[in-house]
Design an enzyme around this catalytic site. Sequence first.
Site, mmCIF file in Angstrom:
data_model
loop_
_atom_site.group_PDB
_atom_site.id
_atom_site.type_symbol
_atom_site.label_atom_id
_atom_site.label_comp_id
_atom_site.label_asym_id
_atom_site.label_seq_id
_atom_site.Cartn_x
_atom_site.Cartn_y
_atom_site.Cartn_z
ATOM 1 N N TYR A 144 0.853 -1.188 0.000
ATOM 2 C CA TYR A 144 0.000 0.000 0.000
ATOM 3 C C TYR A 144 0.886 1.234 0.000
ATOM 4 C CZ TYR A 144 -3.423 3.488 1.590
ATOM 5 O OH TYR A 144 -4.228 4.593 1.697
ATOM 6 N N ASP A 239 9.220 2.903 -0.032
ATOM 7 C CA ASP A 239 8.163 3.530 0.757
ATOM 8 C C ASP A 239 8.349 3.077 2.208
ATOM 9 O OD1 ASP A 239 5.926 4.374 2.059
ATOM 10 O OD2 ASP A 239 4.496 3.682 0.541
ATOM 11 N N LYS A 267 4.112 9.040 9.035
ATOM 12 C CA LYS A 267 3.811 8.392 10.327
ATOM 13 C C LYS A 267 4.768 8.831 11.449
ATOM 14 C CE LYS A 267 0.796 5.146 8.230
ATOM 15 N NZ LYS A 267 0.751 4.229 7.137
HETATM 16 C C1 LIG Z 1 0.199 4.729 5.722
HETATM 17 C C2 LIG Z 1 0.993 4.503 4.520
HETATM 18 C C3 LIG Z 1 0.963 5.375 3.428
HETATM 19 C C4 LIG Z 1 0.001 6.529 3.353
HETATM 20 O O1 LIG Z 1 0.229 7.468 4.348
HETATM 21 P P1 LIG Z 1 -0.989 8.449 4.747
HETATM 22 O O2 LIG Z 1 -0.340 9.389 5.723
HETATM 23 O O3 LIG Z 1 -2.028 7.577 5.340
HETATM 24 O O4 LIG Z 1 -1.436 9.116 3.519
HETATM 25 C C5 LIG Z 1 1.817 5.148 2.380
HETATM 26 N N1 LIG Z 1 2.656 4.114 2.382
HETATM 27 C C6 LIG Z 1 2.713 3.237 3.407
HETATM 28 C C7 LIG Z 1 3.694 2.121 3.358
HETATM 29 C C8 LIG Z 1 1.867 3.390 4.491
HETATM 30 O O5 LIG Z 1 1.889 2.496 5.460
#
Ligand SMILES: *Cc1c(COP(=O)(O)O)cnc(C)c1O
Length: 429
Positions: A144, A239, A267
């Site tokens: 994701y 990511d 995060k």
């Molecule tokens: C949570 C997440 C996102 C998206 O971040 P948001 O702040 O929710 O937009 C993108 N990549 C990864 C791996 C994530 O866990």
Amino acid sequence: MKYKNSLNIIKIAETLMPGGVNSPVRAFKSVDLSPVVIKKAKGSKIYDIDGNEYIDYVMSYGPMLLGHSDERVIKAIKDSAEDGFSFGATTEREVELAGLINKHFPSIEMVRLVNSGTEAVMSAIRLARGFTKRDKIIKFEGCYHGHSDSMLVKAGSGALTTSVPSSAGITESLSKDTLVAVYNDVESIKDLFLNHKGEIAAVIIEPVAANMGVVLPKEGFLKGLADLCRENGSLIIFDEVITGFRVSIGGAQGFFNLKPDITCLGKIIGGGLPIGAFGGRRDVMEYLSPLGPVYQAGTLSGNPICVAAGIATIKAIEEDNAISKANEAANYLLKNLKDELKDFKDKIAINNISSLLTIFFKKGRVNNFEDVMKSDTELFKKFFGIALNDGLFTAPSQYEAMFLSSRHTKADLDKTVFVIKKAIKEVIG
Ligand SMILES: *Cc1c(COP(=O)(O)O)cnc(C)c1O
């Protein structure tokens, strides 16, 4: 009634907000329950508006490595708020956070702050396309990367060479530019590179997948992927929105000793306030406006209060050795779960790295999305309801991680093992 206030608020919420929520997983749809409404949280505990206490393993889906409401972060937020909320101009705090990110992620020679992980990924993809002058992106099934259009794509049925939107509202022409590969399968990427020679701008990956439950990269997989990218003139984007400042202080790239071209963060770097960041090679980042031709901007980017929370969080992580503490908590949990769940070892699989852990209701190894999808979600659904009722706040989905923090105590973990064992006994028998 134990959940009376929550039920009442959710009824109103459902008339005012789609599904009663501002992010879909919060609606508890996959477990057929009405969500609990949260009032507050401190350390490892979270409380709903009926006064029920839970040991929290959602931890806001990752940001709260230090546990909730850390006093140092509260102070930083208050102090920063006293100075004003937003200026539309550079502050010293932004430069300090950029320095801290660079210190722990040497591959991030330059960085840009944004407001969410979604925005970080969206902008990183545009940058990769602008830099390479190519259109196509490869992602992995089950990873994701937030909800930007290019990333809401899944493999089409049958051949892996076709991809289709995974949400309504995404144009087919856009989805065609995102190709989908199989996690932990270097051959699947080789095929895509062969079939699309000279067209791939970048490969984006969660170096440890944590959004299909926790799935670890096999030995050599990430390195093989990075080599393929280099050979084909494509960028590799890690990511690390979840793994950054968690899997090690330098993220998964620090843990596995790899150097991506671009990294996305989010995060933990906001300590619970909205933030995101993308950064990497200087020559790539210099393609970004105002230096280069790739446009990107944000009214609230580098917001001083969010940045202050991020700085305080990272400094507290350094000071407390918070990553080791969270890892120790996870190790203790894993060891005791394995001991206590011996009788069920043919019915469940536990994946873990550092302070991330998922219990899959599935026999055997879980190495990719196809494995994950073999989990018994009916068992999970029952398990979740029992665990919640007994005081564990875990994500209401089989496809999420449990997030440990530096504030989970031995007493928390012992209770957790007890509750999980009881729940699994009840659902599996
Ligand atoms: C949570 C997440 C996102 C998206 O971040 P948001 O702040 O929710 O937009 C993108 N990549 C990864 C791996 C994530 O866990």
